[in-house]
Write an enzyme that holds these catalytic residues in place. Structure first.
Site, PDB file in Angstrom:
ATOM      1  N   ASP A 207       0.856  -1.187   0.000  1.00 14.37           N
ATOM      2  CA  ASP A 207       0.000   0.000   0.000  1.00 14.37           C
ATOM      3  C   ASP A 207       0.893   1.239   0.000  1.00 14.37           C
ATOM      4  O   ASP A 207       2.033   1.180   0.452  1.00 14.37           O
ATOM      5  CB  ASP A 207      -0.891   0.014   1.248  1.00 14.37           C
TER       6      ASP A 207
ATOM      7  N   ASN B 219      -6.196  -5.389  -5.611  1.00 10.23           N
ATOM      8  CA  ASN B 219      -7.324  -4.781  -4.898  1.00 10.23           C
ATOM      9  C   ASN B 219      -7.246  -3.259  -4.821  1.00 10.23           C
ATOM     10  O   ASN B 219      -8.279  -2.596  -4.727  1.00 10.23           O
ATOM     11  CB  ASN B 219      -7.380  -5.383  -3.478  1.00 10.23           C
TER      12      ASN B 219
ATOM     13  N   TYR C 117     -13.251   4.999 -13.434  1.00 12.18           N
ATOM     14  CA  TYR C 117     -13.404   3.805 -12.587  1.00 12.18           C
ATOM     15  C   TYR C 117     -14.071   2.687 -13.394  1.00 12.18           C
ATOM     16  O   TYR C 117     -13.622   1.537 -13.402  1.00 12.18           O
ATOM     17  CB  TYR C 117     -14.245   4.188 -11.368  1.00 12.18           C
TER      18      TYR C 117
ATOM     19  N   LYS D  97     -12.464  -0.870 -14.505  1.00 13.58           N
ATOM     20  CA  LYS D  97     -13.031  -2.140 -14.023  1.00 13.58           C
ATOM     21  C   LYS D  97     -13.498  -3.026 -15.178  1.00 13.58           C
ATOM     22  O   LYS D  97     -13.332  -4.249 -15.132  1.00 13.58           O
ATOM     23  CB  LYS D  97     -14.188  -1.868 -13.047  1.00 13.58           C
TER      24      LYS D  97
HETATM   25  P1  NAD Z   1     -10.356   1.520   0.532  1.00 12.83           P
HETATM   26  O1  NAD Z   1     -10.228   2.961   0.219  1.00 12.83           O
HETATM   27  O2  NAD Z   1     -10.721   1.094   1.910  1.00 12.83           O
HETATM   28  O3  NAD Z   1      -9.022   0.740   0.132  1.00 12.83           O
HETATM   29  C1  NAD Z   1      -8.268   1.064  -1.005  1.00 12.83           C
HETATM   30  C2  NAD Z   1      -6.821   0.837  -0.682  1.00 12.83           C
HETATM   31  O4  NAD Z   1      -6.029   1.156  -1.841  1.00 12.83           O
HETATM   32  C3  NAD Z   1      -6.326   1.719   0.468  1.00 12.83           C
HETATM   33  O5  NAD Z   1      -5.590   0.928   1.373  1.00 12.83           O
HETATM   34  C4  NAD Z   1      -5.438   2.721  -0.228  1.00 12.83           C
HETATM   35  O6  NAD Z   1      -4.406   3.235   0.599  1.00 12.83           O
HETATM   36  C5  NAD Z   1      -4.904   1.887  -1.384  1.00 12.83           C
HETATM   37  N1  NAD Z   1      -4.372   2.710  -2.473  1.00 12.83           N
HETATM   38  C6  NAD Z   1      -4.965   3.768  -3.057  1.00 12.83           C
HETATM   39  N2  NAD Z   1      -4.141   4.308  -3.966  1.00 12.83           N
HETATM   40  C7  NAD Z   1      -3.000   3.575  -3.960  1.00 12.83           C
HETATM   41  C8  NAD Z   1      -1.779   3.648  -4.665  1.00 12.83           C
HETATM   42  N3  NAD Z   1      -1.530   4.624  -5.571  1.00 12.83           N
HETATM   43  N4  NAD Z   1      -0.830   2.713  -4.428  1.00 12.83           N
HETATM   44  C9  NAD Z   1      -1.047   1.765  -3.488  1.00 12.83           C
HETATM   45  N5  NAD Z   1      -2.179   1.649  -2.780  1.00 12.83           N
HETATM   46  C10 NAD Z   1      -3.149   2.548  -3.010  1.00 12.83           C
HETATM   47  O7  NAD Z   1     -11.394   0.959  -0.527  1.00 12.83           O
HETATM   48  P2  NAD Z   1     -12.118  -0.454  -0.737  1.00 12.83           P
HETATM   49  O8  NAD Z   1     -13.547  -0.135  -0.858  1.00 12.83           O
HETATM   50  O9  NAD Z   1     -11.663  -1.469   0.222  1.00 12.83           O
HETATM   51  O10 NAD Z   1     -11.616  -0.799  -2.214  1.00 12.83           O
HETATM   52  C11 NAD Z   1     -10.801  -1.895  -2.531  1.00 12.83           C
HETATM   53  C12 NAD Z   1     -11.107  -2.333  -3.946  1.00 12.83           C
HETATM   54  O11 NAD Z   1     -12.451  -2.808  -3.996  1.00 12.83           O
HETATM   55  C13 NAD Z   1     -10.984  -1.224  -4.992  1.00 12.83           C
HETATM   56  O12 NAD Z   1     -10.366  -1.732  -6.163  1.00 12.83           O
HETATM   57  C14 NAD Z   1     -12.434  -0.873  -5.269  1.00 12.83           C
HETATM   58  O13 NAD Z   1     -12.608  -0.367  -6.558  1.00 12.83           O
HETATM   59  C15 NAD Z   1     -13.094  -2.228  -5.100  1.00 12.83           C
HETATM   60  N6  NAD Z   1     -14.513  -2.164  -4.855  1.00 12.83           N
HETATM   61  C16 NAD Z   1     -14.994  -1.511  -3.747  1.00 12.83           C
HETATM   62  C17 NAD Z   1     -16.357  -1.429  -3.573  1.00 12.83           C
HETATM   63  C18 NAD Z   1     -16.946  -0.719  -2.392  1.00 12.83           C
HETATM   64  O14 NAD Z   1     -18.148  -0.485  -2.419  1.00 12.83           O
HETATM   65  N7  NAD Z   1     -16.188  -0.370  -1.377  1.00 12.83           N
HETATM   66  C19 NAD Z   1     -17.240  -2.026  -4.483  1.00 12.83           C
HETATM   67  C20 NAD Z   1     -16.722  -2.672  -5.583  1.00 12.83           C
HETATM   68  C21 NAD Z   1     -15.355  -2.735  -5.759  1.00 12.83           C
END
Ligand code: NAD
Length: 256
Positions: free
Chosen positions: A39, A86, A151, A155
């Site tokens: 991260d 992720n 986004y 995806k």
């Molecule tokens: P989150 O914000 O809790 O986690 C995202 C993580 O990515 C964080 O730890 C952040 O520090 C890290 N990150 C961001 N930019 C970065 C970079 N440049 N380099 C390294 N790390 C980086 O969000 P989340 O909801 O847990 O999302 C995780 C994944 O799940 C994402 O790909 C998101 O698109 C996907 N997703 C989330 C949801 C939702 O509703 N939360 C739904 C569908 C898909």
């Protein structure tokens, strides 16, 4: 072979300082896997160490940092068996106003980095005849919503990458699958609630009920641990026949 008979593996998980990535790290550590959590947020170090994982700080929008993360996993653990792509961010604004820099950042992080990481772990997986690539896509890999051009494009692209990796990995013991969640209770969604409230001139609770859960048959947000459980299955020996698939955890959103 039973569901509990999983062999300890080496996993590299990205985006682990909160949300789904953190839940995946905890799940893998509880299964006895060796985990490198990657991260760009230094707060991820304490999160990883508390779960029993190692941490590597890397901004995955930088291609060299992607390669360095894989090199670190191989230096520490000798191989990579499981890659979970992720890390992700969101930016909400109409196409007409969408900043080019934000578009590029999202594509770099959420499409190019998963490609570069898959490329970098591939030799280790091929040599061991066993590999699992799990891409955290989204319901927005299947359908679109206004205001999320970058986004949704990233995806949708991730599904193409998943299918291609599945075809190329089939003869090498490497599987690739995507998970497509609807709204999960994480900091990323908290940010979107605020952004969408601003964009649509609504209260935050109205955004949850009228936008986020509008198409859901089950009217609640998803827990990160529910996604981590499916990641665990797709990364297991039992899922060896499952590849190239998109797994919806979408509260029934795409059933209509
Ligand atoms: P989150 O914000 O809790 O986690 C995202 C993580 O990515 C964080 O730890 C952040 O520090 C890290 N990150 C961001 N930019 C970065 C970079 N440049 N380099 C390294 N790390 C980086 O969000 P989340 O909801 O847990 O999302 C995780 C994944 O799940 C994402 O790909 C998101 O698109 C996907 N997703 C989330 C949801 C939702 O509703 N939360 C739904 C569908 C898909």
């Amino acid at each position: 072979m039973t569901a509990n008979a999983s062999i300890p593996r080496v996993a590299l998980v990205t985006g682990t300082s909160s949300g789904i990535g953190e839940a995946v790290v905890r799940h893998f550590c509880a299964q006895g896997h060796q985990v490198l959590a990657v991260d760009f947020n230094p707060a991820g170090k304490a999160v990883a160490e508390q779960a029993g994982a190692a941490f590597f700080k890397a901004d995955l929008t930088d291609g060299e940092a992607c390669k360095a993360a894989v090199a670190e996993a191989i230096k520490r653990f000798g191989r990579v068996d499981i890659l979970v792509n992720n890390a992700g961010i969101q930016h909400v604004s109409p196409i007409e106003e969408f900043p080019e820099a934000k578009w590029r950042q999202i594509i770099d992080l959420m499409l190019t980095a998963p490609f570069l990481l898959a490329q970098a772990v591939w030799p280790s997986m091929r040599e061991n005849g066993w590999g699992r690539i799990v891409n955290i896509a989204s319901v927005h890999a299947q359908v679109a919503s206004p205001g999320k051009a970058a986004y949704i494009s990233a995806k949708h692209g991730m599904i193409g990458l998943t299918k291609t990796a599945a075809l190329e990995g089939g003869s090498q013991g490497i599987t690739a699958n995507a998970i497509c969640p609807a709204y999960v209770k994480t900091p990323l969604v908290d940010g979107q609630i605020a952004d969408q409230a601003k964009m649509h001139g609504m209260e935050e609770q109205e955004v949850i009920e009228q936008i986020m859960l509008k198409n859901a048959a089950i009217k609640r947000l998803i827990e990160p641990a529910e996604v981590a459980e499916l990641v665990g299955y797709l990364a297991s020996d039992l899922a060896g026949a499952v590849t190239g698939a998109s797994w919806n955890i979408d509260l029934g959103w795409t059933a209509q």
